[in-house]
Write a protein that holds these residues in place. Structure first.
Motif, PDB file in Angstrom:
ATOM      1  N   LEU A 221      30.191 -63.165  83.297  1.00 20.54           N
ATOM      2  CA  LEU A 221      29.305 -61.812  83.233  1.00 20.54           C
ATOM      3  C   LEU A 221      30.569 -60.880  84.026  1.00 20.54           C
ATOM      4  O   LEU A 221      30.855 -61.120  85.095  1.00 20.54           O
ATOM      5  N   LEU A 222      31.002 -59.786  83.276  1.00 22.13           N
ATOM      6  CA  LEU A 222      32.051 -58.984  84.139  1.00 22.13           C
ATOM      7  C   LEU A 222      31.019 -57.663  84.318  1.00 22.13           C
ATOM      8  O   LEU A 222      30.689 -57.106  83.346  1.00 22.13           O
ATOM      9  N   TYR A 223      31.127 -57.329  85.488  1.00 18.94           N
ATOM     10  CA  TYR A 223      30.214 -56.106  86.013  1.00 18.94           C
ATOM     11  C   TYR A 223      31.268 -55.076  86.665  1.00 18.94           C
ATOM     12  O   TYR A 223      32.195 -55.546  87.661  1.00 18.94           O
ATOM     13  N   GLY A 224      30.863 -53.996  86.855  1.00 20.24           N
ATOM     14  CA  GLY A 224      31.470 -52.859  87.508  1.00 20.24           C
ATOM     15  C   GLY A 224      31.532 -51.695  86.909  1.00 20.24           C
ATOM     16  O   GLY A 224      31.060 -51.329  85.781  1.00 20.24           O
ATOM     17  N   SER A 225      31.927 -50.501  87.652  1.00 25.98           N
ATOM     18  CA  SER A 225      32.125 -49.305  87.160  1.00 25.98           C
ATOM     19  C   SER A 225      32.741 -48.888  85.939  1.00 25.98           C
ATOM     20  O   SER A 225      33.786 -49.726  85.650  1.00 25.98           O
ATOM     21  N   PRO A 226      32.371 -48.111  84.932  1.00 27.92           N
ATOM     22  CA  PRO A 226      33.210 -48.112  83.836  1.00 27.92           C
ATOM     23  C   PRO A 226      34.588 -47.432  84.182  1.00 27.92           C
ATOM     24  O   PRO A 226      34.972 -46.726  85.093  1.00 27.92           O
ATOM     25  N   GLY A 227      35.509 -47.736  83.161  1.00 29.19           N
ATOM     26  CA  GLY A 227      36.899 -47.278  83.293  1.00 29.19           C
ATOM     27  C   GLY A 227      38.004 -48.218  84.169  1.00 29.19           C
ATOM     28  O   GLY A 227      38.924 -47.752  84.632  1.00 29.19           O
ATOM     29  N   ASN A 228      37.400 -49.332  84.550  1.00 26.03           N
ATOM     30  CA  ASN A 228      38.385 -50.172  85.201  1.00 26.03           C
ATOM     31  C   ASN A 228      39.077 -51.298  84.720  1.00 26.03           C
ATOM     32  O   ASN A 228      39.420 -52.353  85.369  1.00 26.03           O
ATOM     33  N   GLY A 229      38.700 -51.524  83.259  1.00 28.49           N
ATOM     34  CA  GLY A 229      39.624 -52.626  82.717  1.00 28.49           C
ATOM     35  C   GLY A 229      38.853 -53.540  82.219  1.00 28.49           C
ATOM     36  O   GLY A 229      39.413 -54.611  81.607  1.00 28.49           O
ATOM     37  N   LYS A 230      37.590 -53.344  81.859  1.00 23.53           N
ATOM     38  CA  LYS A 230      36.764 -54.596  81.457  1.00 23.53           C
ATOM     39  C   LYS A 230      37.200 -54.850  79.937  1.00 23.53           C
ATOM     40  O   LYS A 230      37.366 -55.918  79.526  1.00 23.53           O
ATOM     41  N   THR A 231      37.225 -53.738  79.133  1.00 30.26           N
ATOM     42  CA  THR A 231      37.460 -53.737  77.823  1.00 30.26           C
ATOM     43  C   THR A 231      39.111 -54.162  77.619  1.00 30.26           C
ATOM     44  O   THR A 231      39.515 -55.021  76.794  1.00 30.26           O
ATOM     45  N   THR A 232      39.983 -53.679  78.440  1.00 31.86           N
ATOM     46  CA  THR A 232      41.188 -54.170  78.552  1.00 31.86           C
ATOM     47  C   THR A 232      41.596 -55.658  78.375  1.00 31.86           C
ATOM     48  O   THR A 232      42.126 -56.397  77.977  1.00 31.86           O
ATOM     49  N   LEU A 233      40.534 -56.118  79.593  1.00 31.53           N
ATOM     50  CA  LEU A 233      40.671 -57.583  80.024  1.00 31.53           C
ATOM     51  C   LEU A 233      40.505 -58.383  78.654  1.00 31.53           C
ATOM     52  O   LEU A 233      40.986 -59.549  78.217  1.00 31.53           O
ATOM     53  N   VAL A 234      39.282 -57.816  78.028  1.00 34.26           N
ATOM     54  CA  VAL A 234      38.674 -58.724  76.712  1.00 34.26           C
ATOM     55  C   VAL A 234      39.845 -58.482  75.669  1.00 34.26           C
ATOM     56  O   VAL A 234      39.992 -59.626  75.067  1.00 34.26           O
ATOM     57  N   LYS A 235      40.495 -57.408  75.430  1.00 36.54           N
ATOM     58  CA  LYS A 235      41.499 -57.338  74.410  1.00 36.54           C
ATOM     59  C   LYS A 235      42.548 -58.140  74.533  1.00 36.54           C
ATOM     60  O   LYS A 235      43.176 -58.714  74.112  1.00 36.54           O
ATOM     61  N   SER A 236      42.906 -58.336  76.041  1.00 36.59           N
ATOM     62  CA  SER A 236      44.268 -59.253  76.349  1.00 36.59           C
ATOM     63  C   SER A 236      43.679 -60.721  76.123  1.00 36.59           C
ATOM     64  O   SER A 236      44.632 -61.631  75.745  1.00 36.59           O
ATOM     65  N   ILE A 237      42.424 -60.960  76.284  1.00 38.39           N
ATOM     66  CA  ILE A 237      42.067 -62.448  76.085  1.00 38.39           C
ATOM     67  C   ILE A 237      42.191 -62.579  74.525  1.00 38.39           C
ATOM     68  O   ILE A 237      42.682 -63.617  73.958  1.00 38.39           O
ATOM     69  N   ALA A 238      41.720 -61.551  73.551  1.00 42.85           N
ATOM     70  CA  ALA A 238      41.660 -61.533  72.268  1.00 42.85           C
ATOM     71  C   ALA A 238      43.052 -61.941  71.694  1.00 42.85           C
ATOM     72  O   ALA A 238      43.218 -62.565  70.776  1.00 42.85           O
ATOM     73  N   GLY A 239      44.151 -61.437  72.477  1.00 40.46           N
ATOM     74  CA  GLY A 239      45.590 -61.772  71.757  1.00 40.46           C
ATOM     75  C   GLY A 239      45.930 -62.993  72.465  1.00 40.46           C
ATOM     76  O   GLY A 239      47.512 -63.020  72.055  1.00 40.46           O
ATOM     77  N   ILE A 371      40.493 -46.564  87.000  1.00 41.74           N
ATOM     78  CA  ILE A 371      41.846 -46.684  85.949  1.00 41.74           C
ATOM     79  C   ILE A 371      41.921 -45.486  85.220  1.00 41.74           C
ATOM     80  O   ILE A 371      43.038 -44.820  84.675  1.00 41.74           O
ATOM     81  N   SER A 372      40.698 -45.289  84.567  1.00 38.35           N
ATOM     82  CA  SER A 372      40.783 -44.174  83.596  1.00 38.35           C
ATOM     83  C   SER A 372      40.851 -42.763  84.101  1.00 38.35           C
ATOM     84  O   SER A 372      41.649 -41.963  83.270  1.00 38.35           O
ATOM     85  N   GLN A 373      40.468 -42.959  85.268  1.00 37.34           N
ATOM     86  CA  GLN A 373      40.513 -41.451  85.853  1.00 37.34           C
ATOM     87  C   GLN A 373      41.978 -41.140  86.381  1.00 37.34           C
ATOM     88  O   GLN A 373      42.695 -40.088  86.228  1.00 37.34           O
ATOM     89  N   LEU A 374      42.639 -42.355  86.717  1.00 36.97           N
ATOM     90  CA  LEU A 374      44.195 -42.355  87.036  1.00 36.97           C
ATOM     91  C   LEU A 374      45.040 -42.154  86.000  1.00 36.97           C
ATOM     92  O   LEU A 374      45.911 -41.098  86.006  1.00 36.97           O
ATOM     93  N   ASN A 375      44.650 -42.396  84.907  1.00 35.80           N
ATOM     94  CA  ASN A 375      45.317 -42.016  83.569  1.00 35.80           C
ATOM     95  C   ASN A 375      45.018 -40.532  83.175  1.00 35.80           C
ATOM     96  O   ASN A 375      46.005 -39.935  82.710  1.00 35.80           O
ATOM     97  N   GLU A 376      43.990 -40.095  83.528  1.00 36.55           N
ATOM     98  CA  GLU A 376      43.719 -38.611  83.245  1.00 36.55           C
ATOM     99  C   GLU A 376      44.436 -37.821  84.125  1.00 36.55           C
ATOM    100  O   GLU A 376      44.957 -36.530  83.786  1.00 36.55           O
ATOM    101  N   ILE A 377      44.587 -38.203  85.613  1.00 34.15           N
ATOM    102  CA  ILE A 377      45.382 -37.555  86.605  1.00 34.15           C
ATOM    103  C   ILE A 377      46.739 -37.577  85.996  1.00 34.15           C
ATOM    104  O   ILE A 377      47.505 -36.651  86.207  1.00 34.15           O
ATOM    105  N   TYR A 378      47.220 -38.624  85.440  1.00 32.63           N
ATOM    106  CA  TYR A 378      48.698 -38.670  84.838  1.00 32.63           C
ATOM    107  C   TYR A 378      49.084 -37.609  83.783  1.00 32.63           C
ATOM    108  O   TYR A 378      49.912 -36.976  83.808  1.00 32.63           O
ATOM    109  N   MET A 379      47.969 -37.762  82.837  1.00 31.83           N
ATOM    110  CA  MET A 379      48.098 -36.816  81.955  1.00 31.83           C
ATOM    111  C   MET A 379      48.172 -35.345  82.375  1.00 31.83           C
ATOM    112  O   MET A 379      48.945 -34.460  82.056  1.00 31.83           O
ATOM    113  N   SER A 380      47.238 -34.863  83.429  1.00 31.10           N
ATOM    114  CA  SER A 380      47.291 -33.668  83.928  1.00 31.10           C
ATOM    115  C   SER A 380      48.472 -33.279  84.664  1.00 31.10           C
ATOM    116  O   SER A 380      49.203 -32.111  84.461  1.00 31.10           O
TER     117      SER A 380
END
Length: 423
Positions: A221-239, A371-380
């Motif tokens: 079970l992966l838990y934690g605040s949104p935007g910190n890489g749970k989906t990225t982790l799953v996609k890396s497993i898939a590949g 991580i997702s908020q850091l990405n938004e800061i980078y974009m800004s």
């Protein structure tokens, strides 16, 4: 497309005599008669469980594309049901292909015919898969071949099942950009632990589990605040694993039926990875069935189960407090100073816009951001640097934090209107 015979015509005399143009027994006999005439005697209709070929459409299209010598369209069933599908390949581009509905697909190496026909009832039409073969041995060989083809098809991407009002809907997401394990920003010990368990599960068909007499099933079970890489982790497993990946999106329509349906599908294709996104949103009335399914002696055999949640406080404690359900729970935390620097400097290349001292200032001031908020800061920062040739780090961070606060509190209007509403 070449001309192919049609078995049942709406306007012929035989059809007029039928009280129902789509009479079930008449269709079966027509198909068997045609197979006998063109492929020899001995064809029988085999009953299959309703889910065995429920997703046959995608597999047939894959066989038509990649193994055309294995399959042949030998006839259409009805003249008043579509024979081709118009499908979108990508945005703005379409193609026409044979429909898997109403066409008889023949696999000569097994002497097996598969056809999906519409069944019309007083309530609503539904599709039924019919399987014809000459012997039990041939049908068993065909099923093994078909399931192997389905596994191969599923390896090229992530298969997604979504619970809807109309039942489980299947789609596929291709992996257009491979996410390497090195690109997953997690604490090294945590990342190593997760990937090690994944690798051992699929290495040598689970030999590690057999060697040490460990049940061949695993749940994390992966838990934690949104935007910190749970989906990225799953996609890396898939590949990075040579096994099918099924992503199950549960919704308010998830039911005891869809739970059994999902596990029936994945067990048939095991070993594989089953990802359950937002597991906390499992409807209350379905939770007991879900827990009982996880407890089944064989319902998880060969399945590496990954559950994710942004709200661990909503998770039923019974999920992780009993062996055989979720074996381990991992917190995906907000990035620490090391990970923040790694992301904005090495992954995003923010040095193009900021000096070293400004980068260090940014790393310190972004404590607590995802991580997702850091990405938004980078974009800004990139936008402000491009248009204004200078960057106000404090303003960018404050604006993002204020926006996050409003989103959490649903407090969007700074100055409520005092005027009258009218037209």
């Amino acid at each position: 497309m070449k001309k192919i015979n049609t078995l049942i015509h709406y306007l012929d005399e035989h059809s007029k005599e039928n009280t129902n143009y789509f009479t079930y027994a008449s269709v079966i006999n027509k198909i068997i008669d045609y197979l006998t005439e063109h492929k020899g005697d001995g064809f029988m209709l085999y009953n299959t469980d309703s889910e065995r070929f429920a997703d046959s459409s995608d597999v047939i299209q894959e066989i038509l594309l990649r193994h055309p010598n294995d399959i042949e369209i030998i006839a259409h069933v009805y003249d008043s049901v579509g024979l081709s599908d118009l499908v979108m390949k990508e945005r703005g581009k379409h193609t026409v292909r044979y429909s898997t509905l109403n066409n008889i697909f023949y696999f000569s190496q097994f002497e097996v015919a598969l056809v999906t026909i519409p069944i019309y009832t007083f309530h609503h039409p539904y599709n039924e898969n019919l399987l014809f073969a000459k012997s039990d041995d041939q049908i068993l060989e065909f099923v093994s071949y078909f399931e192997n083809m389905e596994k191969n098809y599923m390896l090229n991407g992530i298969t997604i099942y979504t619970d809807t009002e109309d039942g489980l809907i299947r789609s596929k997401e291709k992996i257009t950009h491979q996410i390497d394990r090195e690109d997953v920003l997690l604490e090294e010990s945590l990342k190593s632990d997760i990937f090690r368990s994944i690798d051992e599960f699929f290495l040598n068909s689970g030999q590690f589990f057999k060697q040490y007499n460990i049940p061949y099933k695993r749940g994390i079970l992966l838990y934690g605040s949104p935007g910190n890489g749970k989906t990225t982790l799953v996609k890396s497993i898939a590949g990075s694993v040579s096994a099918p990946i099924v992503y199950w999106q549960i919704t308010e329509y998830t039911s005891s039926y869809s739970i059994r349906e999902i596990f029936s599908k994945v067990l048939r294709l095991a070993p594989m990875v089953l990802v359950i996104e937002d597991i906390d949103s499992m409807p209350t009335e379905a939770r007991s069935v879900f827990l009982n399914t996880l407890d089944g002696a064989t319902t998880k055999e060969g399945i590496f189960l990954i559950g994710t949640t942004n709200y661990p406080e909503k998770i039923d404690p019974a999920l992780i407090n009993r062996a055989g359900r979720f074996d381990r729970a991992y917190e995906i935390k907000q990035p620490d100073e090391v990970l923040r620097r790694e992301y904005i400097v090495n992954k995003k290349g923010i040095g193009e816009f900021l000096t070293n001292s400004a980068i260090e200032e940014l790393v310190q001031k972004t404590k607590g951001l995802s991580i997702s908020q850091l990405n938004e800061i980078y974009m800004s920062i990139a936008l402000e640097s491009h248009y204004n040739n200078h960057v106000n780090i404090d303003k960018i961070i404050n604006d993002l934090q204020e926006n996050t606060r409003k989103a959490q509190k649903q407090d969007w209007i700074s100055e409520p209107s005092t005027g009258r509403v009218g037209f």
